[in-house]
Motif scaffolding. Structure first.
Motif, mmCIF file in Angstrom:
data_model
loop_
_atom_site.group_PDB
_atom_site.id
_atom_site.type_symbol
_atom_site.label_atom_id
_atom_site.label_comp_id
_atom_site.label_asym_id
_atom_site.label_seq_id
_atom_site.Cartn_x
_atom_site.Cartn_y
_atom_site.Cartn_z
ATOM 1 N N GLU A 143 0.835 -1.190 0.000
ATOM 2 C CA GLU A 143 0.000 0.000 0.000
ATOM 3 C C GLU A 143 0.877 1.251 0.000
ATOM 4 N N ASN A 144 0.493 2.213 -0.789
ATOM 5 C CA ASN A 144 1.190 3.500 -0.818
ATOM 6 C C ASN A 144 0.144 4.568 -1.051
ATOM 7 N N ALA A 145 -0.200 5.293 0.013
ATOM 8 C CA ALA A 145 -1.304 6.257 -0.064
ATOM 9 C C ALA A 145 -1.015 7.387 -1.034
ATOM 10 N N LEU A 146 0.248 7.600 -1.375
ATOM 11 C CA LEU A 146 0.597 8.713 -2.251
ATOM 12 C C LEU A 146 0.475 8.357 -3.727
ATOM 13 N N ARG A 147 0.401 7.056 -4.050
ATOM 14 C CA ARG A 147 0.387 6.664 -5.462
ATOM 15 C C ARG A 147 -0.864 7.099 -6.187
ATOM 16 N N ASP A 148 -1.988 7.168 -5.450
ATOM 17 C CA ASP A 148 -3.257 7.358 -6.149
ATOM 18 C C ASP A 148 -3.397 8.746 -6.762
ATOM 19 N N ARG A 149 -2.437 9.617 -6.568
ATOM 20 C CA ARG A 149 -2.509 10.890 -7.249
ATOM 21 C C ARG A 149 -1.481 10.992 -8.369
ATOM 22 N N SER A 150 -0.755 9.900 -8.663
ATOM 23 C CA SER A 150 0.274 9.900 -9.695
ATOM 24 C C SER A 150 -0.235 9.183 -10.937
ATOM 25 N N THR A 151 -0.070 9.822 -12.084
ATOM 26 C CA THR A 151 -0.444 9.222 -13.355
ATOM 27 C C THR A 151 0.817 9.010 -14.181
ATOM 28 N N ALA A 197 -1.793 6.124 -18.372
ATOM 29 C CA ALA A 197 -2.214 6.443 -19.739
ATOM 30 C C ALA A 197 -1.225 5.738 -20.652
ATOM 31 N N VAL A 198 -1.620 5.453 -21.885
ATOM 32 C CA VAL A 198 -0.733 4.738 -22.799
ATOM 33 C C VAL A 198 -0.671 5.452 -24.146
ATOM 34 N N ALA A 199 0.462 5.288 -24.814
ATOM 35 C CA ALA A 199 0.655 5.832 -26.162
ATOM 36 C C ALA A 199 1.560 4.873 -26.925
ATOM 37 N N ALA A 200 1.346 4.787 -28.251
ATOM 38 C CA ALA A 200 2.096 3.838 -29.071
ATOM 39 C C ALA A 200 3.338 4.453 -29.708
ATOM 40 N N ALA A 225 2.225 10.347 -27.587
ATOM 41 C CA ALA A 225 2.565 10.736 -26.214
ATOM 42 C C ALA A 225 2.450 12.247 -26.036
ATOM 43 N N LEU A 226 2.925 13.024 -27.000
ATOM 44 C CA LEU A 226 2.820 14.480 -26.912
ATOM 45 C C LEU A 226 1.364 14.924 -26.855
ATOM 46 N N ALA A 227 0.521 14.305 -27.680
ATOM 47 C CA ALA A 227 -0.902 14.643 -27.664
ATOM 48 C C ALA A 227 -1.522 14.306 -26.314
ATOM 49 N N THR A 228 -1.107 13.183 -25.732
ATOM 50 C CA THR A 228 -1.634 12.785 -24.423
ATOM 51 C C THR A 228 -1.183 13.754 -23.346
ATOM 52 N N LEU A 229 0.086 14.165 -23.382
ATOM 53 C CA LEU A 229 0.581 15.134 -22.403
ATOM 54 C C LEU A 229 -0.213 16.442 -22.479
ATOM 55 N N PHE A 232 -4.544 15.040 -21.664
ATOM 56 C CA PHE A 232 -5.050 14.039 -20.720
ATOM 57 C C PHE A 232 -5.744 14.721 -19.551
ATOM 58 N N GLU A 233 -6.826 14.113 -19.057
ATOM 59 C CA GLU A 233 -7.659 14.774 -18.056
ATOM 60 C C GLU A 233 -6.983 14.902 -16.689
ATOM 61 N N GLN A 234 -5.966 14.108 -16.424
ATOM 62 C CA GLN A 234 -5.216 14.199 -15.173
ATOM 63 C C GLN A 234 -3.788 14.646 -15.476
ATOM 64 N N PRO A 235 -3.163 15.422 -14.581
ATOM 65 C CA PRO A 235 -1.763 15.781 -14.800
ATOM 66 C C PRO A 235 -0.878 14.535 -14.855
ATOM 67 N N ILE A 236 -0.013 14.437 -15.842
ATOM 68 C CA ILE A 236 0.924 13.323 -15.952
ATOM 69 C C ILE A 236 2.095 13.582 -15.008
#
Length: 350
Positions: free
Chosen positions: A4-12, A38-41, A46-50, A53-57
């Motif tokens: 368990e790591n309570a801090l992970r759930d805010r990391s994308t 998030a994933v990119a091929a 990846a640039l478009a996702t950055l 994306f709805e959450q900060p990477i």
């Protein structure tokens, strides 16, 4: 391994690899470890996702060699577009020569993973690097006062897109002025909230399909003080900086702005955000005006035309803006009002 790591759930974590199997393996492992993904091929995806994306990477784990834009070039391109703010990049490769040449901080990568990699090692590395020190506050854009920016985006979607772009332009300007990296990051994060006071402006005024009358202008001009009032009460580390920017980003160097402050009495962060804010406003379409091109918007700031004049801005910030014009042009624009459509007869900058 996946404790368990309570801090992970805010990391994308953005996973970039042209091999679907590798993407899936890493995505499943990081989900089990509590990370969002998030994933990119490829690098361009990846640039478009950055950018969108709805959450900060928080981190990007990328393969080195891929069709299109390779992972080794992704860091440089993300930096050029202002998309790397607060993000750690990690390189993956089965080629030890590639790891030796590119997998280091001089090349923009925080660390490198050799394929085939140990999933446990990847997770432990991310845990160690991404977890803030004990007692650290949440990031503005994640679980901190970023909720105010998200609330504003619900109130006025155009302002939400504008704030995201102003954040990126602010980061570029601060770097061009040789502001230390940690301070530049803080200013850019706080810039996301520069218009938060518009929460207190009626939607009928925000969305009026035409110029505002005198009474409406007076209401709109109050959004800086409203923003200051909201932010100055927040306990977040950056709340004071964000409040300062909210109050003063419409002040003008020649003293003709929203408050009586002029010249270097205006806080530097607000002087930086003022240029970023006006540039994006000029580039954005509104119901009563088309968007200006990059070249037209730059000319309005540097030469002046209509209601915009160089005397409104700190000359040092304008010098930095001039030097950073190629970076401004490379930043991907998205969201309501940010289309590239212009008309040749639109000459007024205001």
């Amino acid at each position: 391994m996946f404790g368990e790591n309570a801090l992970r759930d805010r990391s994308t974590v953005l996973i970039v690899d042209d091999d679907r199997t590798v993407r899936g393996l890493l995505q499943r492992a990081l989900h089990l470890a509590g990370y969002r993904t998030a994933v990119a091929a490829d690098g361009y995806e990846a640039l478009a996702t950055l950018a969108t994306f709805e959450q900060p990477i928080t981190a990007v784990v990328t393969d080195a060699i891929m069709p299109g834009l390779a992972g080794t070039a992704l860091v440089e391109e993300a930096h050029a577009r202002g998309l790397d703010l607060g993000i750690r990049f990690y390189l993956m490769s089965g080629n030890m020569d590639v790891i030796a040449r590119w997998g280091n901080r001089a090349s923009g990568f925080h660390a490198a993973f050799t394929k085939p990699f140990d999933i446990g090692h990847v997770v432990r590395q991310l845990d160690e690097d991404l977890a803030p020190p004990p007692g650290a506050e949440p990031d503005v854009q994640a679980n901190g006062i970023g909720w105010l920016a998200r609330a504003l985006a619900q109130h006025d979607s155009g302002t939400g897109a504008h704030s995201n772009l102003v954040t990126r332009y602010t980061a570029v300007l601060a770097r061009a002025m040789a502001v230390p990296d940690d301070i530049a990051v803080d200013i850019a994060d706080a810039a996301a909230l520069h218009d938060v006071g518009k929460i207190g402006v009626p939607e009928a005024i925000l969305n009026k399909p035409g110029p505002l009358d005198a009474a409406e202008v007076a209401v709109m001009r109050g959004h800086g003080e409203i923003g200051y009032s909201i932010l100055s009460r927040e306990p977040h580390r950056l709340a004071g900086l964000a409040a300062q920017i909210a109050r003063h980003h419409h002040d003008r160097f020649d003293g003709s702005g929203y408050t009586p402050l002029a010249g270097f009495a205006i806080p530097l962060p607000a002087r930086i955000v003022a240029v970023a804010d006006i540039y994006d406003a000029l580039r954005s379409a509104r119901p009563y005006k088309p968007a200006l091109s990059h070249e037209e918007a730059a000319a309005c700031l540097l030469v002046g035309d209509g209601r915009t004049d160089p005397s409104h801005f700190d000359p040092d910030v304008l010098t930095a803006f001039r030097s950073a014009l190629p970076e401004f042009q490379r930043i991907v624009r998205y969201g309501p009002g940010t289309d590239e459509t212009t008309t040749t007869d639109h000459k007024e900058c205001g």
